[in-house]
Design a protein around this motif. Structure first.
Motif, short mmCIF file in Angstrom:
data_model
loop_
_atom_site.label_atom_id
_atom_site.label_comp_id
_atom_site.label_asym_id
_atom_site.label_seq_id
_atom_site.Cartn_x
_atom_site.Cartn_y
_atom_site.Cartn_z
N ALA A 181 0.82 -1.21 0.00
CA ALA A 181 0.00 0.00 0.00
C ALA A 181 0.85 1.26 0.00
O ALA A 181 0.38 2.33 -0.36
CB ALA A 181 -0.93 -0.01 1.21
N SER A 182 2.09 1.15 0.44
CA SER A 182 3.01 2.29 0.42
C SER A 182 4.25 1.89 -0.36
O SER A 182 4.53 0.71 -0.55
CB SER A 182 3.40 2.71 1.84
OG SER A 182 4.04 1.63 2.51
N GLY A 183 5.00 2.89 -0.81
CA GLY A 183 6.22 2.61 -1.58
C GLY A 183 5.99 2.86 -3.05
O GLY A 183 4.90 2.66 -3.58
N GLY A 184 7.06 3.30 -3.71
CA GLY A 184 7.00 3.56 -5.14
C GLY A 184 7.49 2.36 -5.92
O GLY A 184 7.96 1.37 -5.37
N LEU A 185 7.37 2.46 -7.23
CA LEU A 185 7.76 1.33 -8.07
C LEU A 185 9.24 1.01 -7.95
O LEU A 185 9.65 -0.14 -8.09
CB LEU A 185 7.41 1.64 -9.54
CG LEU A 185 5.92 1.58 -9.87
CD1 LEU A 185 5.65 2.22 -11.23
CD2 LEU A 185 5.41 0.15 -9.85
N ARG A 186 10.05 2.02 -7.69
CA ARG A 186 11.50 1.77 -7.60
C ARG A 186 11.93 1.38 -6.19
O ARG A 186 13.11 1.11 -5.96
CB ARG A 186 12.25 3.02 -8.06
CG ARG A 186 12.09 3.29 -9.55
CD ARG A 186 12.78 4.55 -9.98
NE ARG A 186 12.22 5.74 -9.35
CZ ARG A 186 12.64 6.98 -9.56
NH1 ARG A 186 13.66 7.18 -10.38
NH2 ARG A 186 12.08 8.00 -8.97
N ASP A 187 10.97 1.32 -5.26
CA ASP A 187 11.30 1.02 -3.87
C ASP A 187 11.17 -0.45 -3.52
O ASP A 187 11.53 -0.85 -2.41
CB ASP A 187 10.40 1.83 -2.93
CG ASP A 187 10.58 3.33 -3.11
OD1 ASP A 187 11.69 3.73 -3.50
OD2 ASP A 187 9.62 4.08 -2.89
N THR A 188 10.64 -1.27 -4.43
CA THR A 188 10.46 -2.70 -4.15
C THR A 188 11.05 -3.50 -5.30
O THR A 188 11.15 -3.03 -6.44
CB THR A 188 8.97 -3.05 -4.03
OG1 THR A 188 8.33 -2.88 -5.31
CG2 THR A 188 8.27 -2.17 -3.00
N SER A 189 11.41 -4.74 -5.02
CA SER A 189 11.98 -5.59 -6.06
C SER A 189 10.94 -5.87 -7.15
O SER A 189 11.27 -5.88 -8.34
CB SER A 189 12.49 -6.90 -5.46
OG SER A 189 11.44 -7.61 -4.81
N THR A 190 9.69 -6.06 -6.74
CA THR A 190 8.63 -6.30 -7.73
C THR A 190 8.47 -5.09 -8.63
O THR A 190 8.38 -5.21 -9.86
CB THR A 190 7.29 -6.60 -7.03
OG1 THR A 190 7.42 -7.81 -6.28
CG2 THR A 190 6.17 -6.74 -8.04
N GLY A 191 8.44 -3.91 -8.03
CA GLY A 191 8.30 -2.69 -8.82
C GLY A 191 9.44 -2.50 -9.79
O GLY A 191 9.22 -2.14 -10.97
N ARG A 192 10.65 -2.75 -9.34
CA ARG A 192 11.82 -2.59 -10.23
C ARG A 192 11.78 -3.61 -11.37
O ARG A 192 12.16 -3.30 -12.50
CB ARG A 192 13.11 -2.72 -9.42
CG ARG A 192 13.36 -1.53 -8.48
CD ARG A 192 14.75 -1.58 -7.90
NE ARG A 192 14.95 -2.70 -7.00
CZ ARG A 192 14.67 -2.69 -5.70
NH1 ARG A 192 14.19 -1.59 -5.13
NH2 ARG A 192 14.89 -3.75 -4.94
#
Length: 217
Positions: A181-192
């Motif tokens: 629910a929080s965090g940007g796309l570049r802040d998580t391994s899935t997002g990256r």
């Protein structure tokens, strides 16, 4: 209908990121080509809009996006009449997508997000039509044919880039179901990973757009 239902199954934050990823697929094509100087578009402002779209949702990021959008909207382009070539058409469509993204930040309803996601689908189909209409064979023609032959469920007449976009879009929406629910796309391994997937597709788009411009479109 399938797309809107899939988006409706995501949380508001996940839908926001789905729209950001749809734009990200065309980030490389927008950045790879020069802009008409008479348009007055600042590439640094565009780069900041893409970056902010991938940031965590929140008031601070939304205000920063709005300020950058206001700066972009002050460009002479918005008071000009243009007759775009293929590359410029993509640039203009992406500006429209970035504007639409700004409108959904506070309330990323499925239909509003779908309009941004549809932008990527429409542009992919447009490139397919240009490739098909070209007098010259695409350099990756055989690879594209093999890819399409392996897509038994594709819609009749759907081309290479349209099917690739569908595959990337589906992977993004599936990956976002586990997005926090929080965090940007570049802040998580899935997002990256999802950003990298979109970037790979974007690199293919750049190659074909360069070929189209070189062969006369």
């Amino acid at each position: 209908m399938v797309r809107i239902e899939r988006l409706a199954g995501l949380t508001p934050v996940q839908r926001r990121q789905a729209a950001a990823l749809a734009l990200w697929r065309w980030r490389a094509p927008v950045q790879a080509f020069g802009w008409d100087p008479e348009w007055g578009v600042d590439p640094d402002v565009l780069a900041s809009l893409f970056r902010l779209a991938a940031e965590p949702a929140g008031e601070q990021a939304h205000h920063a996006y709005g300020r950058a959008l206001a700066e972009l909207s002050a460009a002479p382009l918005f008071e000009s009449e243009v007759d775009p070539d293929t590359v410029q058409l993509v640039q203009l469509e992406l500006i429209g997508g970035l504007l639409a993204f700004g409108e959904l930040l506070d309330a990323p309803a499925p239909d509003a997000v779908e309009r941004v996601v549809d932008l990527s689908s429409g542009l992919a189909s447009h490139l397919d039509a240009l490739v098909d209409a070209s007098f010259y064979p695409h350099p990756a023609q055989e690879a594209h044919r093999r890819h399409l032959a392996d897509q038994p469920d594709r819609t009749s007449g759907e081309g290479y880039f349209a099917t690739r976009n569908v595959a990337v879009e589906s992977a993004c929406h599936g990956g976002l179901r586990t997005f926090p629910a929080s965090g940007g796309l570049r802040d998580t391994s899935t997002g990256r990973q999802l950003l990298a997937l979109c970037e790979d597709f974007g690199d293919e788009l750049v190659t074909t757009m360069r070929w189209l411009r070189r062969t006369g479109y």
